[in-house]
Motif scaffolding. Structure first.
Motif, PDB file in Angstrom:
ATOM      1  N   GLN A 178     136.320  80.636  60.086  1.00  0.00           N
ATOM      2  CA  GLN A 178     136.918  80.463  58.748  1.00  0.00           C
ATOM      3  C   GLN A 178     135.979  79.617  57.863  1.00  0.00           C
ATOM      4  O   GLN A 178     135.755  79.946  56.701  1.00  0.00           O
ATOM      5  CB  GLN A 178     138.265  79.755  58.917  1.00  0.00           C
ATOM      6  CG  GLN A 178     139.092  79.676  57.670  1.00  0.00           C
ATOM      7  CD  GLN A 178     139.778  80.991  57.322  1.00  0.00           C
ATOM      8  OE1 GLN A 178     140.394  81.611  58.168  1.00  0.00           O
ATOM      9  NE2 GLN A 178     139.630  81.410  56.083  1.00  0.00           N
ATOM     10  N   HIS A 221     146.088  81.717  59.805  1.00  0.00           N
ATOM     11  CA  HIS A 221     144.929  82.472  59.311  1.00  0.00           C
ATOM     12  C   HIS A 221     145.381  83.670  58.470  1.00  0.00           C
ATOM     13  O   HIS A 221     145.906  84.644  59.011  1.00  0.00           O
ATOM     14  CB  HIS A 221     144.081  82.967  60.492  1.00  0.00           C
ATOM     15  CG  HIS A 221     143.573  81.841  61.333  1.00  0.00           C
ATOM     16  ND1 HIS A 221     142.540  81.035  60.948  1.00  0.00           N
ATOM     17  CD2 HIS A 221     143.997  81.361  62.532  1.00  0.00           C
ATOM     18  CE1 HIS A 221     142.329  80.117  61.866  1.00  0.00           C
ATOM     19  NE2 HIS A 221     143.201  80.290  62.845  1.00  0.00           N
ATOM     20  N   TYR A 257     143.115  72.955  57.843  1.00  0.00           N
ATOM     21  CA  TYR A 257     143.734  73.778  56.802  1.00  0.00           C
ATOM     22  C   TYR A 257     143.704  73.050  55.450  1.00  0.00           C
ATOM     23  O   TYR A 257     143.448  73.639  54.403  1.00  0.00           O
ATOM     24  CB  TYR A 257     145.165  74.077  57.245  1.00  0.00           C
ATOM     25  CG  TYR A 257     146.064  74.709  56.210  1.00  0.00           C
ATOM     26  CD1 TYR A 257     145.886  76.040  55.844  1.00  0.00           C
ATOM     27  CD2 TYR A 257     147.104  73.996  55.619  1.00  0.00           C
ATOM     28  CE1 TYR A 257     146.728  76.637  54.908  1.00  0.00           C
ATOM     29  CE2 TYR A 257     147.939  74.582  54.697  1.00  0.00           C
ATOM     30  CZ  TYR A 257     147.753  75.909  54.330  1.00  0.00           C
ATOM     31  OH  TYR A 257     148.575  76.494  53.417  1.00  0.00           O
TER      32      TYR A 257
END
Length: 1812
Positions: A596, A665, A735
């Protein structure tokens, strides 16, 4: 070989500063005898043949040897040349025949190759004839001409590992564009904002590449015409004949290289290389490099398998690591095969995988080696001419007609992963020097590269060599060139190729739903996959300005392909809440988050590319929407449920985050949100319905997944998921962290804003309530009694309210409102600085980076903050400007919880200090853009009002468990936002147009019931709730806002002029605030007056007291005044203050106060007495070279034979004793030390900071490192009776005193030499009878019995003395050794010299400015040194005394007595003073001299030493030629002149008497100063006599007089000679006649000059890049390769060393030591300070086992250091910090610093300092 793997570099490698190959440089192929790349001219006639017919048939016989020996080459005969020119001649066949003949002979000894011999033979037999044929003339002359004919515009320098690269932040197209040091220094960029980094090797300099730079693409060296040649810089064209020859030679050479490199047969050669001779059974067992086995593994396997020595195995291993392969055994096939199996077996035992071993025929090995040599030869040719490069590229790219085989260069690329390291390096260099230097061929190469991209990447991923050694690393050179990237997208569809490659290399990580799941992933493999992701980033790094239809279509195709990857990631690694039992094993979460992170910038770049073109943006949005919809259809099976609240209904599918699977995700949803914002920003959103119909849009589905994610975060905060372990907490952290949030958290908030703008506001809020599982909480249900559930529920409400605040209030996103990227950055910075002032690097870390690694910080920081410079430590910080404080928003969405509370606290505290209210309302937000304008409706919808009312009501009704203060704060914040919104709308447009009716809704009753309330009434009640006292100011502010909005509504509804209403309303608003301000001001003023009144009363009382006790005050003042005036009178007249003289009959009284000390361990007090139990000071004894005058002097490391009695005047190495000043009882210390020993024996696994075996420990109080204790010996107060002293003065002249001690010494000698040969001649003066003086005369001037020490003090005296001996001489302890007293005196003298040096350097006065620890340490040390004599045999002390006196009194000279110029006089002084009492020793009684005796002894010993020292100074230092200065005829100058005449006479004229007297006096005065200062310190601490006042301040002239007075010297020092002339004259004659003195005066030897130079650390350049430049030119003296080095700079002596490298390790006493450690032993006696240049860190090391890192003294413009050059900002030297390092050294605190550092950073597996 891996030497311990480093973590993969996170930063992108950089296009040219990136990772690729290591250069050998142009002069790599050296000819025998060449200095490098310069080629020698050959005078013989130019030959042009391959010289096949060598003198002996080419079998390496005498002919070849002779040619080699002469360093010459074998020249072909003319007739052969004619044959070569024949067109029918088949070059290739002849060339191969020649190679078949010579190559096996040249490379026959692979086990122990003679590299120079091989090179000579290669040149003679093959390369020289080849070049002659190719050029048609002498190669050297031809190449010389070519070189001068102009160079390429491209620099093309390939970077070696560790070389410094520079990137310009203002002009580089992207951060991968870099310059080498030379080009940078000669470019315009050095005055711009640049960054510097150490290259990891490979990549090349971008100078000359116009596509890499926005400005200044060329440095002055590469500009056309810069080379000075008259021609335009077009490279010299080769003539047709040479071109023709090249077209014939190159194909043969290239084909041979390719064939040999990809040759797989181990036993056979290609038929054309096989000569008819019979095949020899000669094989090699060849071991190949890999990154799996460590050095030690390989060494072990070789030793076991081949039975070789360690040294040989190490040699093999180093060669394998460097070259990639090495023959480790030669012999017949069977023996090599056996060795192969053995190595495999042993290596498999050590680690799970066997080493890669092959058995190769000797001829195969030889040809492969020669193929690489030819590669280097081609590489060299490429640099000369563009024509060569073009022909080479054409041949490499030419495909065989009618064949499926790829072209030569593709063959090599595809074979790359199978090649060994050395071959890869040569191949990559060849690509750099040919293809990458010609733009047209670079393009063709790139096309080939992309054609085989998938295969190459798959090979790389399964290979185990580093990225830098793979051909795939070259992608950065092509993909970052904008035009080339466009071409590859349009023609080769490179984006699709890369994305497909990504999917193809990760199939094992796809689960049954085609989603990624990285459980049990391989970190190494993923690191290799990141390389593919990087390639995608490189391709997208510069956005196109012109879009063609083809580019649009290809890009969209690539984007759709990329969406397939995102589809596999959407919803991957779903998790379910654990209930009941805790999760057993934390799942692997790192890989998914890491990918990510890698994709973050790529996602942003794709969105930016799409936004460049309206059509493209819409089509991309449509594709992305379809993909999201496809992923969102899975959970549609369940029936919908209905949810009612406040008369509104929501139908939705049942889903609970706390029970159903959820994933963090969601890259697809987030990409869609990003595209949606860009649609809004460009205004293209109006056309969206053409591409996505409103029915298809389904906004509820789009919002669903991001909302689930935010609910998950809320539930984690409410501790509902704690049984899911740490992995989830880590995921939630990332996150919201700056590294990921842009493409995770931020986009989820945007998606909710999209939902809020497109859904009905009540429905939207119902959906949120349902997902947060709070539906029941806000219905009128009776709540549960379970406290845990209530707590959970409260946290969830807080989290939900926070999200609502963000959805409505967070508008700083370009597209959501009309703000720019700069505005966003400014807001981020303001909120960071509202927490606390921050360093530049801390702000940079907290800001997200764009694709060019820029945060935009520098452009805006000065608008919002001011910079505060740092002090001697710490770093500079930015402080927020006051005018920006109004922008502070307490609920800023990027604050973590701690940041939020810290910021709130800081801001409230500030407002309190300014006497303002503590309300922190939100700043007015910018308006939503049209697409998002409906978001504000959620503020005034029914459900929102219900939520706000419910919470406020609970607070007012005091249901304390159902609300929290944070919740109320958020409700108040939402109310503020609603009121601000309405106020802004009313001020902008007429009332009837404003549909936003927050005021109306808030003042409406909650229901029709009788007890119903509205929000306004609740707020009034809220003010009375005691728990919410802190929120009172905020409530008041909101009530005022209600008032303001009400007035705005009312005024607008009247038909008066609307324009004025706004301003009046604000006036009204202000007036009420003004009232409050005035009230506050009044209170503050009253408080001030009250304070003033009290102060006035106090001072009146004080005055009154003084009036009453006037007499007392006047008396004391008078007395003080008198003293001052007396002092002044005394200093005016030449009268001497008797109490301030330390030596001689007028010695002042000792100031011996009663000393009562407290033990730091048992806290008991004790007075220091001789007979009491010992008290000790913790201390550290260390060897030191801090004062050395000659670092080149080799130190004797082992002291077994060393005689430390005399210190050389160089002061090469002394023993320093320092103390931290903390006192303990000796018994307490012993217990403490034993406890430490016991403790550490039980903790074996911890790296020991200190060496208990050598008595080391940490001071119990301050934790500084100590290795001994100093016993505290009290000062014996002694008074002198002045009458007695005068009586003695009549008798005891210097001459008499000398005779007495001579007789005493002679008497001792006779006693000891009974029957033996007399060791000393009787010292008798002719003309003086011996009768009057006899053995006991010395006792007649006063004796007293020796001090009696308690047994514990004696024990400590011995212990400390033994430590000094052990540490100072580096020998085993031995209490009886004769050198112990010598070492005691030596450390005493050396420590005093160090302290004097330090005080002088710091410009402090001699007395009164010492730190307490230095004062108590020195006092204890001097008293100890005096007392230590009593623990040694007096005979021994006498022997030492006689040797010491031998220097001053030549009559006592023995064989090894050094010359006057070879000793340090202060060491002699300390030695003779401390050992002199031993002359008073008698067999029966233990005596010592009385006060009067010792006063004279001290005086005469000091005077004698001073006379000797003056002579030393005059002989060694007063020899300079005089500088022009008027003759000075002072008394001192005349005395000096006459003294020089004497010396001239005694040295038979060697000493020039022409030196002016004033110059001599000047030299003496300056030269003797340090000695006098040391003597004053010594006698003060020995005798306790107070020094004169002048020595308590700094003044040059006053200091000299005061020193002379204190030490009983005349201020004209030469008068001392005159006073004692008769006695001193013979001594002076003997001193001057010494051979060493004469040789020095004749200039044959050099003596030390006085005053000695004060040592300081070496001079460092101001700019750090100068140091990097030095380092880049550093060549390791012991190795010839270009491998990466770690140059370090010794800050003591300036030596540059090669650190952490096997090439420079040395064997010292059987131990392997690294270059730094062995240098430190010589340079700093084991303690040293180095600067690691490429890492910008200082390393402190001590001994072989200890060291630590310390910040370098270089700071960037923000006042911060940059360890590892990670930030890369330009660095400047900070003088204060460098001075701090200097003091660390001179104060002998390096060891202490290391110990402290190691204690704070305790590590289980420490760094191996020994090999540094």
């Amino acid at each position: 070989m891996r030497v311990g793997r480093a973590a993969p570099a996170r930063c992108h490698p950089g296009r040219r500063g990136g990772r690729a190959v290591e250069a050998t440089g142009r002069g790599a192929a050296q000819r025998p005898g060449d200095g490098g790349g310069s080629f020698r001219a050959v005078t013989a006639s130019p030959a042009a043949s391959l010289a096949l017919k060598m003198a002996d048939g080419g079998n390496g016989g005498p002919g070849a040897a002779a040619a080699g020996a002469a360093g010459g080459r074998v020249h072909a005969q003319p007739q052969e040349r004619a044959m070569w020119c024949d067109e029918r001649f088949n070059f290739q066949a002849t060339f191969l025949q020649c190679l078949a003949k010579h190559v096996p002979n040249i490379y026959s000894a692979e086990m122990d190759p003679l590299l120079e011999k091989q090179e000579e033979m290669v040149q003679a037999a093959i390369l020289y004839p080849l070049e002659c044929y190719l050029f048609g003339e002498d190669p050297d002359m031809f190449l010389e001409k070519l070189q001068q004919s102009g160079t390429s515009q491209l620099c093309g320098k390939v970077f070696k590992g560790g070389e410094t690269t520079y990137s310009c932040r203002d002009c580089a197209v992207d951060p991968t564009c870099v310059l080498c040091m030379d080009c940078f220094q000669n470019s315009i960029h050095k005055n711009h904002r640049y960054k510097m980094h150490s290259s990891t090797g490979g990549g090349f300099c971008d100078c000359g590449d116009t596509e890499a730079w926005k400005a200044g693409p060329l440095c002055t060296k590469h500009e056309p015409g810069a080379s000075g040649s008259a021609k335009e810089n077009s490279e010299c064209q080769l003539n047709e004949e040479i071109m023709e020859h090249s077209r014939r030679v190159f194909p043969a050479v290239i084909k041979y290289i390719v064939d040999m490199l990809i040759w797989e047969e181990e036993k056979e050669l290609p038929p054309e290389l096989t000569i008819s001779r019979e095949k020899v059974d000669s094989y090699y067992c060849v071991l190949f490099n890999d990154e799996h086995h460590s050095y030690d593994h390989v060494i072990y396997s070789l030793q076991r398998a081949l039975g070789c020595e360690l040294g040989e195995a190490q040699l093999h291993t180093t060669a394998i690591d460097k070259e990639g392969r090495r023959a480790v055994k030669a012999g017949h096939y069977t023996s090599c095969q056996e060795a192969k199996e053995e190595i495999k077996r042993h290596s498999e035992n050590v680690s799970q995988r066997p080493l890669h071993v092959e058995v190769l025929h000797a001829d195969v090995m030889a040809h492969q080696k020669f193929a690489l040599r030819l590669g280097s030869w081609l590489n060299k040719l490429m640099s000369y001419s563009s024509d060569f490069r073009q022909i080479f590229c054409q041949i490499c790219l030419k495909e065989e007609t009618g064949s499926e085989n790829p072209c030569f260069i593709s063959k090599l690329m595809l074979w790359d992963a199978k090649l060994h390291k050395g071959a890869r390096k040569v191949l990559h260099e060849l690509i750099f020097s040919s293809f990458f230097m010609e733009m047209e061929y670079k393009k063709l190469f790139a096309v080939e590269f992309v054609k085989y991209y998938k295969a190459l990447q798959k090979e790389y991923i399964s290979d185990d060599h580093d990225r830098a050694l793979s051909v795939t690393a070259l992608s950065v050179q092509m993909f970052t060139v904008p035009t080339l990237a466009r071409h590859l997208i349009e023609e080769q569809n490179v984006i699709t190729t890369i994305t497909e490659t990504l999917l193809e290399v990760l199939p094992e990580y796809l689960d049954k739903n085609d989603k990624f799941n990285f459980q049990g992933y391989s970190q190494d493999k993923l690191n290799r996959v990141y390389a593919v992701i990087y390639d995608l980033r490189y391709v997208l790094v510069s956005k196109p300005t012109l879009w063609t239809d083809r580019l649009r279509a290809r890009f969209l195709e690539g984007f759709v392909s990329f969406l397939r990857i995102l589809t596999c990631m959407q919803g991957m690694e779903e998790i379910k809440r654990q209930i009941g039992q805790h999760i057993e094993v934390d799942p692997d979460w790192e890989a998914a988050i890491a990918i990510q992170m890698q994709l973050k910038n790529i996602l942003l770049m794709f969105q930016e590319w799409c936004a460049c073109d309206e059509e493209l943006l819409l089509r991309a949005y449509s594709e992305c929407h379809k993909a999201v919809m496809r992923c969102s259809t899975n959970g549609r099976s369940r029936e919908k449920t209905v949810f009612h609240l406040c008369g509104h209904t929501l139908e939705s599918r049942p889903y609970r985050v706390s029970a159903d699977p959820v994933s963090i995700h969601l890259p697809l949803s987030r990409t869609l949100a990003g595209l949606h914002v860009r649609l809004s920003k460009t205004g293209t959103i109006s056309r969206l319905h053409e591409f996505v119909s409103p029915e298809e849009f389904q906004v509820e589905l789009l919002v669903e997944y991001p909302l689930r994610c935010l609910v998950l975060v809320a539930q984690v905060a409410a501790e509902m998921w704690r049984r899911n372990g740490l992995s989830l907490i880590s995921q939630v952290f990332y996150y919201q962290d700056v590294k990921c949030r842009e493409e995770m958290y931020d986009k989820d908030i945007i998606m909710l804003q999209i939902g809020a703008s497109l859904m009905d506001p009540n429905q939207f809020l119902l959906l949120i309530l349902q997902r947060y599982e709070l539906a029941d909480t806000f219905k009128k249900l009776k709540p549960t009694k379970d406290q845990d559930l209530i707590k959970q529920c409260n946290v969830l409400i807080e989290e939900m309210l926070q999200i609502l605040i963000y959805v409505v209030g967070e508008r700083y996103v370009p597209g959501v409102s009309n703000v720019t990227k700069e505005d966003v950055t400014i807001r981020e910075i303001i909120h960071l600085l509202c927490i606390e002032p921050m360093a530049h690097s801390a702000i940079t870390k907290a800001l997200p980076e764009n694709e060019n690694n820029e945060t935009g910080l520098e452009n805006v920081i000065d608008r919002v903050a001011t910079f505060k410079k740092p002090g001697v430590s710490g770093h500079g910080v930015y402080e927020l400007k006051d005018e920006c404080l109004k922008e502070f928003n307490m609920f800023f969405y990027h604050y973590t919880k701690t940041q939020h509370s810290k910021a709130e606290h800081t801001q409230k505290k500030r407002r309190k200090q300014e006497n303002r209210d503590e309300a922190l309302p939100p700043p007015p937000p910018p308006d939503f853009s049209p697409a998002f304008s409906n978001v504000v409706r959620i503020l005034n919808c029914d459900v929102m009002m219900h939520i706000l009312r419910t919470i406020l009501q609970r607070a007012v009704e005091l249901e304390t468990h159902l609300w929290t203060e944070a919740m109320i704060q958020m409700v108040l914040h939402l109310l503020s936002l609603g009121l601000l919104e309405e106020k802004q709308q009313l001020q902008k447009s007429p009332e009837e147009e404003v549909t936003f009716d927050f005021y109306h809704k808030a003042t409406r009753m909650g229901s029709s019931a009788l007890n119903a309330v509205n929000v306004l009434m609740l707020l009034e009640k809220l003010k009375r709730v005691p728990q919410l006292e802190a929120q009172k100011d905020t409530v008041n502010w909101i009530l005022q806002m209600f008032d303001t909005v009400k007035r705005l509504r009312e005024k607008s509804s009247l038909t008066t002029v609307a324009a004025t209403s706004g301003s009046e309303a604000t006036k009204g608003d202000e007036s009420s605030q003004d009232k409050e301000k005035a009230e506050r001001k009044r209170k503050a003023e009253a408080a001030r007056l009250h304070r003033q009144k009290i102060m006035a009363q106090m001072s009146a009382l004080q005055r009154n007291f003084i009036e009453t006790h006037k007499l007392l005050y006047e008396n004391t003042l008078e007395a003080q005044g008198k003293e001052d005036s007396i002092m002044e009178e005394e200093s005016m007249s030449s009268a001497i203050d008797y109490s301030r003289i330390a030596l001689g009959p007028k010695r002042g009284p000792s100031v011996a106060e009663k000393e009562v000390l407290t033990c730091i361990l048992c806290q008991e007090e004790q007075e220091v007495k001789l007979e009491s139990a010992a008290m000790v000071l913790s201390a550290c004894v260390q060897k030191s070279t801090a004062l050395t005058q000659n670092r080149s002097r080799i130190l004797e490391l082992s002291g077994d034979t060393l005689d430390p009695l005399f210190m050389h005047p160089d002061l090469p190495c002394g023993t320093h004793t320092g103390s931290c000043g903390h006192v303990m009882h000796a018994a307490c210390w012993q217990k403490y030390f034993e406890a430490m020993q016991l403790n550490f024996r039980q903790r074996l696994h911890v790296e020991q900071i200190f060496d208990l075996e050598n008595g080391e420990y940490l001071c119990p109080l301050c934790k500084s490192l100590c290795n001994t204790v100093i016993p505290i010996v009290p000062l014996q107060a002694q008074k002198i009776n002045s009458e007695d002293a005068e009586a003695v003065a009549q008798i005891l002249s210097l001459a008499r005193w000398l005779e007495i001690i001579t007789v005493r010494i002679s008497g001792y000698s006779m006693k000891s030499a009974k029957g033996e040969k007399q060791s000393l001649p009787a010292f008798t003066n002719k003309g003086m009878g011996n009768s009057a003086l006899e053995f006991h005369s010395i006792l007649s001037f006063g004796v007293q019995s020796s001090a009696k020490y308690s047994s514990s003090i004696k024990e400590m005296l011995i212990l400390f003395a033994t430590t000094i001996y052990r540490v100072g001489l580096k020998v085993a302890p031995n209490e009886a050794d004769y050198r112990i007293p010598m070492m005691t005196w030596s450390t005493c003298a050396f420590t005093i010299q160090c302290i004097e040096n330090l005080l002088e350097t710091e410009g402090k006065p001699l007395f009164g400015s010492l730190q307490n620890r230095q004062h108590s340490g020195l006092k204890a040390l001097v008293q100890f040194a005096a007392a230590q004599r009593t623990t040694s045999p007096q005979v021994l002390i006498q022997k030492h005394l006689i040797r010491l006196l031998g220097v001053l009194l030549p009559n006592f000279k023995v064989e090894d007595t050094p010359s006057l110029l070879e000793v340090d006089m202060f060491h002699i002084l300390v030695g003779v003073v401390l050992s002199f009492p031993s002359l008073y020793w008698e067999d029966a009684v233990d005596l010592q001299p009385s006060s009067i005796s010792s006063a004279y002894n001290h005086l005469y010993l000091f005077h004698l030493t001073t006379l000797a020292h003056i002579t030393q100074i005059v002989v060694s230092s007063a020899t300079e030629s005089p500088t022009a200065r008027s003759s000075d005829n002072s008394e001192e100058a005349q005395s000096a002149q006459s003294f020089c005449r004497e010396i001239c006479q005694y040295t038979s004229g060697c000493f020039s008497q022409d030196i002016p007297g004033w110059l001599v006096w000047d030299c003496v005065k300056k030269g003797i100063m340090p000695y006098l200062r040391c003597a004053a310190l010594f006698f003060h601490y020995l005798l306790g006599v107070s020094p004169p006042e002048e020595l308590l301040q700094v003044s040059e002239e006053g200091q000299f007089k005061a020193l002379c007075s204190y030490l009983s010297l005349p201020t004209n020092l030469f008068l001392l000679f005159q006073e004692y002339w008769d006695t001193v004259n013979p001594l002076l004659q003997r001193w001057c006649a010494d051979p060493v003195v004469l040789s020095c005066l004749k200039g044959k030897s050099i003596a030390i000059r006085y005053p000695r130079k004060r040592n300081s650390l070496i001079e460092l350049p101001e700019d750090y890049s100068c140091l990097l430049n030095q380092a880049s030119q550093f060549r390791c003296p012991r190795s010839s390769d270009d491998e990466q080095k770690h140059p370090v700079l010794c800050l003591f002596c300036g030596a540059m060393l090669c650190s952490q490298n096997t090439c420079c390790q040395e064997l010292v006493n059987g131990e392997e030591l690294g270059a730094c450690t062995s240098h430190a032993l010589q340079c700093g006696a084991g303690v040293c300070m180095f600067l690691k240049i490429r890492e910008c860190k200082v390393v402190l090391i001590e001994g072989k086992t200890r060291g630590c890192l310390y910040p370098a003294p270089y700071l960037d413009e923000y006042g911060e250091t940059d360890p590892g050059l990670k930030r890369g900002n330009p660095l400047q030297l900070c003088r204060e910090r460098y001075r701090k390092l200097h003091l660390l050294w001179q104060q002998h605190c390096i060891i202490e610093e290391i110990a402290r550092s190691q204690e704070t950073n305790q590590i289980f597996f420490g760094f191996n300092w020994q090999l540094l």
